[in-house]
Design an enzyme around this catalytic site. Structure first.
Site, short mmCIF file in Angstrom:
data_model
loop_
_atom_site.label_atom_id
_atom_site.label_comp_id
_atom_site.label_asym_id
_atom_site.label_seq_id
_atom_site.Cartn_x
_atom_site.Cartn_y
_atom_site.Cartn_z
N SER A 122 0.84 -1.19 0.00
CA SER A 122 0.00 0.00 0.00
C SER A 122 0.89 1.26 0.00
CB SER A 122 -0.96 -0.02 1.19
OG SER A 122 -1.98 0.95 1.05
N LYS A 174 -21.42 17.10 6.78
CA LYS A 174 -20.44 17.51 7.77
C LYS A 174 -20.10 16.38 8.74
CE LYS A 174 -17.66 20.25 9.88
NZ LYS A 174 -16.34 20.56 9.26
#
Length: 280
Positions: A122, A174
């Site tokens: 990764s 949000k």
């Protein structure tokens, strides 16, 4: 004079012992300082060429120590080439990108060879791909080209415990993702869009660093890991070998035959007690 010293040690045995211990500690610290001078760049002050060794270890969260050390090696005229030893499962994509850019800039100035240890997956692969050459052990685990975000839903647990949760937000996304309820389809699409944008950045950087076709990289970038031998077959690494082999390759790129001093880092600051314990 010998008699005076003997009498002093007899009159003040504790003070005399403390002075002996203090002198021994000072000598030890001095020896360690000299050793670090030669190992971590003393050759620079003697005007000798040297090689760099950068360690990228553990989960990649704070990129600054590695990035700063790479910049130091890049600007050091005595360092003719650098090996980057990667032993990392990955980490944050932002910090991985910062190290990736630092390696890329370094490779534009001097030869860079990556040596993969047990794990360079990764983000560990992300930081490796701009190098001139990548070495992996046959059993190294690498690849895992992709991006992941995981969210735990605690709504059922909170209902069982009788706990209510309420958010006051300035916009519909949000508090996305929130562990306190199921996501809407719009929220899922929003997060998936972010994941795929980050994934595209990863794929494009690998394609550029490895000089591979973007489509070929996308076929490999489904998140799976590869052994070093598999990575060699699919073009993600260049050679099978360990750290010594990586240094041999670097010396060839630098057109040097003799053994050179190695400037190794980043060096993390330790306190007095850690220095003493590490030297025992």
């Amino acid at each position: 004079m010998q008699e005076t010293r003997s009498k002093f040690s007899q009159r003040h045995p504790l003070l005399f012992g403390f002075m002996i211990i203090t002198a021994a500690v000072v000598l030890l610290i001095g020896a360690m300082a000299v050793f670090r001078f030669y190992i971590h760049g003393g050759a620079k002050f003697m005007g000798l060429p040297s090689l760099g060794l950068v360690h990228v270890e553990g989960v990649i969260l704070d990129s600054r120590p590695v990035v700063d050390f790479i910049a130091e090696l890049r600007e050091d005229p005595e360092v003719v080439g650098v090996v980057i030893r990667v032993e990392s499962p990955g980490g944050g994509i932002g910090p991985s990108q910062e190290i990736h850019r630092a390696v890329k800039k370094l490779a534009e100035r001097k030869p860079v060879v990556v040596s993969m240890g047990a794990l360079a997956a990764s983000g560990g692969y992300y930081v490796s791909c701009p190098a001139d050459s990548i070495y992996a052990n046959p059993g190294t685990l690498t690849g895992s080209i992709g991006v992941i975000m995981q969210v735990t839903n605690l709504e059922g647990l909170m209902d069982t415990l009788g706990i209510d949760h309420q958010s006051f937000i300035s916009g519909p996304f949000k508090d996305t993702p929130s562990p306190f309820g199921n996501m809407t389809l719009e929220e899922e699409a929003y997060l998936q869009g972010i994941i795929m944008d980050l994934h595209d950045q990863f794929v494009l950087d690998v394609a550029e660093g490895r000089a591979m076709d973007e489509g070929d990289v996308r076929e490999l970038a489904d998140g799976r890991i590869y052994t070093g031998r598999q990575a060699l077959q699919n073009g993600l690494v260049d050679q099978l070998g360990g750290l010594e082999d990586a240094f041999d390759a670097l010396k060839q790129l630098c057109e040097v035959t003799e053994d050179l001093p190695i400037k190794e880092g980043p060096v993390f600051e330790t306190n007095f007690l850690e220095d003493i314990m590490s030297s025992i």
